[in-house]
Design a protein around this motif. Sequence first.
Motif, PDB file in Angstrom:
ATOM      1  N   ALA A  83      44.885  38.211  36.034  1.00 41.29           N
ATOM      2  CA  ALA A  83      44.502  37.748  37.366  1.00 41.29           C
ATOM      3  C   ALA A  83      45.606  38.022  38.384  1.00 41.29           C
ATOM      4  O   ALA A  83      45.348  38.509  39.488  1.00 41.29           O
ATOM      5  CB  ALA A  83      44.176  36.261  37.326  1.00 41.29           C
ATOM      6  N   LEU A  84      46.838  37.733  38.024  1.00 38.82           N
ATOM      7  CA  LEU A  84      47.948  37.855  38.965  1.00 38.82           C
ATOM      8  C   LEU A  84      48.235  39.305  39.345  1.00 38.82           C
ATOM      9  O   LEU A  84      48.554  39.597  40.505  1.00 38.82           O
ATOM     10  CB  LEU A  84      49.203  37.207  38.377  1.00 38.82           C
ATOM     11  CG  LEU A  84      49.131  35.696  38.164  1.00 38.82           C
ATOM     12  CD1 LEU A  84      50.415  35.186  37.509  1.00 38.82           C
ATOM     13  CD2 LEU A  84      48.880  34.958  39.479  1.00 38.82           C
ATOM     14  N   ARG A  86      46.231  41.630  39.742  1.00 40.16           N
ATOM     15  CA  ARG A  86      45.200  42.208  40.604  1.00 40.16           C
ATOM     16  C   ARG A  86      45.683  42.348  42.048  1.00 40.16           C
ATOM     17  O   ARG A  86      45.250  43.259  42.756  1.00 40.16           O
ATOM     18  CB  ARG A  86      43.938  41.351  40.578  1.00 40.16           C
ATOM     19  CG  ARG A  86      43.108  41.541  39.320  1.00 40.16           C
ATOM     20  CD  ARG A  86      41.802  40.784  39.403  1.00 40.16           C
ATOM     21  NE  ARG A  86      40.889  41.225  38.337  1.00 40.16           N
ATOM     22  CZ  ARG A  86      39.590  40.989  38.321  1.00 40.16           C
ATOM     23  NH1 ARG A  86      39.031  40.334  39.319  1.00 40.16           N
ATOM     24  NH2 ARG A  86      38.835  41.419  37.332  1.00 40.16           N
ATOM     25  N   VAL A  87      46.555  41.474  42.490  1.00 43.99           N
ATOM     26  CA  VAL A  87      47.021  41.535  43.879  1.00 43.99           C
ATOM     27  C   VAL A  87      47.848  42.796  44.129  1.00 43.99           C
ATOM     28  O   VAL A  87      47.520  43.590  45.023  1.00 43.99           O
ATOM     29  CB  VAL A  87      47.794  40.260  44.253  1.00 43.99           C
ATOM     30  CG1 VAL A  87      48.367  40.385  45.657  1.00 43.99           C
ATOM     31  CG2 VAL A  87      46.885  39.038  44.155  1.00 43.99           C
ATOM     32  N   THR A  90      45.772  46.006  43.927  1.00 39.35           N
ATOM     33  CA  THR A  90      44.899  46.257  45.069  1.00 39.35           C
ATOM     34  C   THR A  90      45.571  47.169  46.090  1.00 39.35           C
ATOM     35  O   THR A  90      44.941  48.052  46.674  1.00 39.35           O
ATOM     36  CB  THR A  90      44.507  44.930  45.737  1.00 39.35           C
ATOM     37  OG1 THR A  90      43.743  44.144  44.815  1.00 39.35           O
ATOM     38  CG2 THR A  90      43.672  45.163  46.986  1.00 39.35           C
ATOM     39  N   GLY A 141      44.312  44.297  35.905  1.00 43.59           N
ATOM     40  CA  GLY A 141      44.594  44.850  37.221  1.00 43.59           C
ATOM     41  C   GLY A 141      43.826  46.117  37.522  1.00 43.59           C
ATOM     42  O   GLY A 141      43.612  46.454  38.695  1.00 43.59           O
ATOM     43  N   ALA A 144      40.961  45.891  40.110  1.00 46.98           N
ATOM     44  CA  ALA A 144      41.270  45.804  41.538  1.00 46.98           C
ATOM     45  C   ALA A 144      41.593  47.172  42.121  1.00 46.98           C
ATOM     46  O   ALA A 144      41.096  47.542  43.184  1.00 46.98           O
ATOM     47  CB  ALA A 144      42.433  44.835  41.750  1.00 46.98           C
ATOM     48  N   GLY A 383      40.602  41.613  47.401  1.00 49.22           N
ATOM     49  CA  GLY A 383      41.623  41.632  46.358  1.00 49.22           C
ATOM     50  C   GLY A 383      42.105  40.235  46.017  1.00 49.22           C
ATOM     51  O   GLY A 383      42.243  39.876  44.851  1.00 49.22           O
ATOM     52  N   ALA A 387      41.482  38.114  42.525  1.00 45.57           N
ATOM     53  CA  ALA A 387      42.592  37.592  41.731  1.00 45.57           C
ATOM     54  C   ALA A 387      42.422  36.102  41.449  1.00 45.57           C
ATOM     55  O   ALA A 387      42.595  35.642  40.313  1.00 45.57           O
ATOM     56  CB  ALA A 387      43.915  37.842  42.458  1.00 45.57           C
TER      57      ALA A 387
END
Length: 455
Positions: A83-84, A86-87, A90, A141, A144, A383, A387
């Motif tokens: 999850a983290l 993904r930022v 993006t 990731g 994203a 994005g 996340a």
Amino acid sequence: MTGTAPRKRGRWIEQWDPEDETFWKETGERVARRNLLYSVLSEHIGFSIWSLWSVMVLFMGPAYGIDPAGKFFLIATATCVGALVRVPYTFAVARFGGRNWTVFSALLLLAPTVAAIVVMEPGTSYGTFLLVAALTGVGGGNFASSMTNINAFFPLRKKGWALGLNAGGGNIGVPVVQLAGLLVIATAGAGHPRLLLGAYIPLIVLAAGMAAVRMDNLAPVRNDTGAVREALKDAHTWIMAFLYVGTFGSFIGYSFAFGLVLQTQFGRTPLQAASLTFIGPLLGSLIRPVGGALADRFGGARITLGTFVAMAAATGVVVLASQRSSLPVFLVGFVALFVLSGLGNGSTYKMIPGIFQAKALARGMSGESAAAYGRRLSGASMGLIGAIGALGGLGINLVFREAFRTSGSGTTAFVTFLGFYALCCAVTWAVYLRRPAAVTVEAAEAPAKPQLTSV
């Protein structure tokens, strides 16, 4: 640029105008579809690696010395990291190029896969397993960056189809790795997890190689930091992120936990659990475009609210089955949760562009200027929403861990999820359907339909 081939410098395309219909028909569509194909391949394998530990825990028998709570924490760790990352993923496409980042992110999947091959045996410390599980998060990731990249290739009128296919093809990586795990357990036994891991090594290399040879970078793609800052300040970004926790967070959290719940609560063997685990994620992945289509027809907020009401009802069925130890009823309720979470993924993402376009209309913008504002803000917010939504999977696995640690049953976890879905119902109705707020949302969703996707 009208009807001319895109100018290339190496693997970089210097000019790209998919909204020009002549260019799109003569050149753009062929290039975009080619990039979509290999993007789906890379993202699909990324999802498989991200969800790898939902399968590895089925191989971890008593000799590993890890209790159910410890196994849930391994899964939760992979979910959290996925999850983290993904930022930053993006924004990596605009910084390094879509083709370049696809190659790099695909090759990066070798690290957690090879590491798992090395450590996957009894006697390995729990801390080592935890570190390797965290490494698999890089696969999360890929979604994203892949979505950001493909979004840039297609014209507005084609984005829904392209992004829906890209997302659906990626998500199916979850049931595929679970089916592959079932095949290994059924043929070689639960003592041979390295067979599954080894099979993914050439697939990862293939995905990276094909991306290097067949994909392109788009030079016009740039990060819009102003839009990001504006999206971060907008309350609707955070409200939609909360709702996405309830849809995608449920999908990924249940996907990772399903097999372990069957083993722990219902005493299924690894083979029995693996033979059931893939069903829910597969149906949830395939149904995602349907959620977008229903939202296009009836409105994203209405379908989202209906989805959460149905998810609460399905959770009630699961609670009842859990209390009575009824596996058939449990399976019906749990698979229904997967299907409904897939529908909700489409409808929640359908809402996002419409909401920001409605804000543009409220500010006095009209026509293409309002549509452009909606695209700009919704693109910047997606994005972050993706996340935070994935962090819902972390929450689900932590709640399961605590429930099994304290009571040996998942019943209290499902009661917690029931309360959460009730809260999602209340938020959806209060913010997006309650009069007079509904007037704004209904007006927003109609003009935004061409942009909306079942991501």
